[in-house]
Design an enzyme around this catalytic site. Structure first.
Site, PDB file in Angstrom:
ATOM      1  N   HIS A   1       1.566   4.474  -2.794  1.00  0.00           N
ATOM      2  CA  HIS A   1       1.863   5.804  -2.661  1.00  0.00           C
ATOM      3  C   HIS A   1       2.871   6.308  -3.233  1.00  0.00           C
ATOM      4  O   HIS A   1       2.622   7.421  -3.988  1.00  0.00           O
ATOM      5  CB  HIS A   1       1.882   6.022  -1.212  1.00  0.00           C
ATOM      6  CG  HIS A   1       0.261   6.260  -0.463  1.00  0.00           C
ATOM      7  ND1 HIS A   1      -0.885   6.761  -0.965  1.00  0.00           N
ATOM      8  CD2 HIS A   1      -0.148   5.668   0.571  1.00  0.00           C
ATOM      9  CE1 HIS A   1      -1.771   6.369  -0.303  1.00  0.00           C
ATOM     10  NE2 HIS A   1      -1.346   5.908   0.742  1.00  0.00           N
TER      11      HIS A   1
ATOM     12  N   HIS B   1       0.998  -1.122   0.012  1.00  0.00           N
ATOM     13  CA  HIS B   1      -0.039  -0.133   0.064  1.00  0.00           C
ATOM     14  C   HIS B   1       0.884   1.344  -0.028  1.00  0.00           C
ATOM     15  O   HIS B   1       0.661   2.326  -0.857  1.00  0.00           O
ATOM     16  CB  HIS B   1      -0.944  -0.213   1.423  1.00  0.00           C
ATOM     17  CG  HIS B   1      -1.625   1.184   1.463  1.00  0.00           C
ATOM     18  ND1 HIS B   1      -3.002   1.302   1.136  1.00  0.00           N
ATOM     19  CD2 HIS B   1      -1.144   2.350   2.096  1.00  0.00           C
ATOM     20  CE1 HIS B   1      -3.370   2.459   1.592  1.00  0.00           C
ATOM     21  NE2 HIS B   1      -2.351   3.256   2.330  1.00  0.00           N
ATOM     22  N   GLU B   2       1.824   1.330   0.938  1.00  0.00           N
ATOM     23  CA  GLU B   2       2.799   2.570   0.934  1.00  0.00           C
ATOM     24  C   GLU B   2       3.597   2.656  -0.166  1.00  0.00           C
ATOM     25  O   GLU B   2       3.872   3.612  -0.944  1.00  0.00           O
ATOM     26  CB  GLU B   2       3.607   2.335   2.184  1.00  0.00           C
ATOM     27  CG  GLU B   2       3.137   2.397   3.523  1.00  0.00           C
ATOM     28  CD  GLU B   2       2.193   3.395   3.706  1.00  0.00           C
ATOM     29  OE1 GLU B   2       2.180   4.461   3.079  1.00  0.00           O
ATOM     30  OE2 GLU B   2       1.135   3.223   4.595  1.00  0.00           O
TER      31      GLU B   2
ATOM     32  N   GLU C   1      -6.049   7.065  -0.938  1.00  0.00           N
ATOM     33  CA  GLU C   1      -5.971   5.811  -0.232  1.00  0.00           C
ATOM     34  C   GLU C   1      -6.663   4.595  -1.032  1.00  0.00           C
ATOM     35  O   GLU C   1      -6.064   3.563  -0.724  1.00  0.00           O
ATOM     36  CB  GLU C   1      -6.806   6.109   1.358  1.00  0.00           C
ATOM     37  CG  GLU C   1      -5.926   7.276   2.063  1.00  0.00           C
ATOM     38  CD  GLU C   1      -4.634   6.579   2.374  1.00  0.00           C
ATOM     39  OE1 GLU C   1      -4.193   5.692   2.561  1.00  0.00           O
ATOM     40  OE2 GLU C   1      -3.652   7.526   2.588  1.00  0.00           O
TER      41      GLU C   1
END
Lengths: 195, 306
Positions: free
Chosen positions: B146, B142-143, B221
């Site tokens: 980003h 997930h990071e 997100e």
């Protein structure tokens, strides 16, 4: 990534590059004449297995595809500590006088194309082909699917690797295979099968 | 022919594009308004505002690392964490970010940095302790999403209008104190001083930009959740990690969390639980929304071939 995919946060999973694998048989000959490393005849594909029926079917299909017929290799799968699945293609030991990796590369390619056809191409991480010399040193030629490049990996212990040997192999194979120029991409694959 | 199992989420893309478009419109409205209100100083306010935003973006990695008191770790210090990120980066074909560990018990993770090449991914010791390897990998993916989506850059650019509006509002307050210092204010025969118009206008723009920014943050997100789950092919692991993290964060008293509040937009789950208006102002989508999306991805991934 393009400006628009960045702006809208729509990165696409990177598809695997399957082209370079068939350059391995001739590179293996070079490795044998230049540095005395003989291929073991085995190979492994490392990928991420998805949950659900779709992936289980695909994996069963490809195991059946490779292990069918006379003189076909033994195929097994195992999961490592990082959550990746290793599909091992176990052939009879190869004849050092006449090393031919074409059949093995065809098998590995079949694994890749089957996974790709079923939509699991983005899960392919790397492929490993082990070699050994008469002094007992072991080295693997690792193919990175997403980058489409090879790098040598020569473990000497549980957490140590022989960087000088790896660089020698890279220099020996320069021009035969697309080699990974970014050394930070030379993943340490401790405990990879066949090593 | 390579087939893809990942359906494009056109709904999310449309909503995100609309928000970005509105924020852009707000910026244009602000610039035009400022040029009308302070013809002499508008360019100065604009340059300082953009300068602040630029600096925020340019130094995001070092500032965030310092704010969280994170230390950088090498492959030698944290071989498992490092190997996990390295495998994910190889799988996604993106450059390896720097890896940091912050010594706090708050279970969280964030990614920042001005570009994928200068990115840093930080995890707290709290998250390392609570999550198992699979869940941690889901959070890291997930990071990394980003980073791939350049969220720090996008969010900073998107917040420029808010920063400039805030500065103009502050400038208008000085105008109020000194009796509408410039000549236009005095010559206004309708009785409404120019500083009041600027103050109200900038407050409105600031408020609207704040809400739009939060909306954009929630969409980013969701996009990162989706890209991360597609990378690891294990939406379930991220889902269980989110459940663990958000469940634990809400239990921790608010008092201890104030220290990390400014970093909230970059965290995987917000450290402060919203009370009222939470759906409008929170930086992160609700857990239900995130789990629903992950369930959809898992269905796509597991669909039988025949």
């Amino acid at each position: 990534m393009s400006f628009w995919t960045t702006l809208t946060g729509r990165s696409r999973p990177k598809q695997a590059n399957l082209d370079a694998l068939f350059a391995v048989p001739s590179a293996a000959l070079t490795l044998q004449t230049a540095l005395g490393f003989v291929p073991s005849g085995d190979g492994a594909v490392c990928y991420r297995a998805a949950a659900g029926a779709g992936f289980a079917d695909a994996q069963q299909d490809l195991v059946a595809l490779i292990s069918e017929g006379d003189g076909a290799p033994k195929v097994t799968t195992e999961t490592d500590g990082f959550g990746f699945t290793w599909l091992l293609v176990d052939n009879d030991p190869i004849d050092p006088q006449n090393p031919d990796l074409t059949a093995l590369c065809t098998d590995l390619h079949a694994v890749n194309t089957t996974l790709e056809q079923d939509g699991y191409g983005p899960g392919l991480l790397c492929s490993v082909l082990p070699f050994a010399d008469s002094a007992g040193r072991k080295v693997a030629l690792v193919y990175l699917y997403k980058q489409g490049t090879f790098y040598p990996f020569a473990p000497t212990g549980p957490q140590t690797r022989d960087n000088l040997l790896e660089i020698q192999i890279r220099d020996a194979l320069n021009g035969e295979l697309p080699l990974e120029a970014d050394l930070s991409r030379w993943l340490a694959l401790w405990g990879a099968p066949g090593l | 022919m390579a087939r893809t199992r990942f359906a494009a989420d056109t709904g999310l893309t449309t909503r995100m594009t609309t928000v970005i478009f509105l924020l852009g419109g707000l910026f244009v409205a602000l610039v035009v308004g400022l040029m009308y209100a302070f013809p002499a100083y508008a360019w100065l306010i604009g340059i300082i505002g953009i300068g602040i935003a630029w600096w925020q973006w340019y130094s995001s990695d070092t500032v965030a690392m310092k704010a969280m008191r994170a230390r950088e770790v090498s492959a030698h210090d944290a071989p498992e964490l490092y190997g996990m990120i390295q495998r994910l980066c190889t799988l996604a074909d993106m450059p390896m970010p720097r890896v940091g560990v912050a010594d706090t018990d708050l279970p969280n993770a964030f990614a920042t940095g001005r570009s994928p090449k200068r990115a840093v991914v930080v995890v707290t010791t709290g998250i390392l302790r609570r999550l198992d390897a699979e869940e941690l990998e889901g959070v890291l993916a997930h990071e990394l999403s980003h980073v791939a989506h350049r969220d720090v850059l996008v969010m900073t650019v998107a917040s420029t209008a808010g920063i400039i509006a805030g500065m103009a509002g502050r400038g208008a307050q000085y105008g109020m104190l000194f009796g509408g210092g410039d000549r236009r204010g005095r010559n206004n025969n309708n009785g409404i001083p120019i500083w009041l118009i600027v103050l109200v206008g900038s407050l409105i723009i600031y408020a609207v930009s704040f809400l739009l920014l939060r909306l954009l943050s929630r969409y980013r997100e969701l996009a990162a959740d989706r890209a991360g789950a597609q990378l690891t092919m294990k939406p379930r692991a991220l889902a269980s990690a989110l459940q663990k993290i958000t469940g634990e964060i809400n239990k921790i008293p608010q008092q201890d969390l104030r220290g990390s509040q400014p970093m909230n937009a970059f965290f995987i789950a917000p450290a402060v639980s919203g009370v009222s208006l939470s759906t409008l102002t929170s930086t992160h989508p609700s857990l239900e929304q995130r789990l629903a999306q992950l369930a959809r991805i898992e269905a796509e991934l597991g669909r039988p071939n025949r």
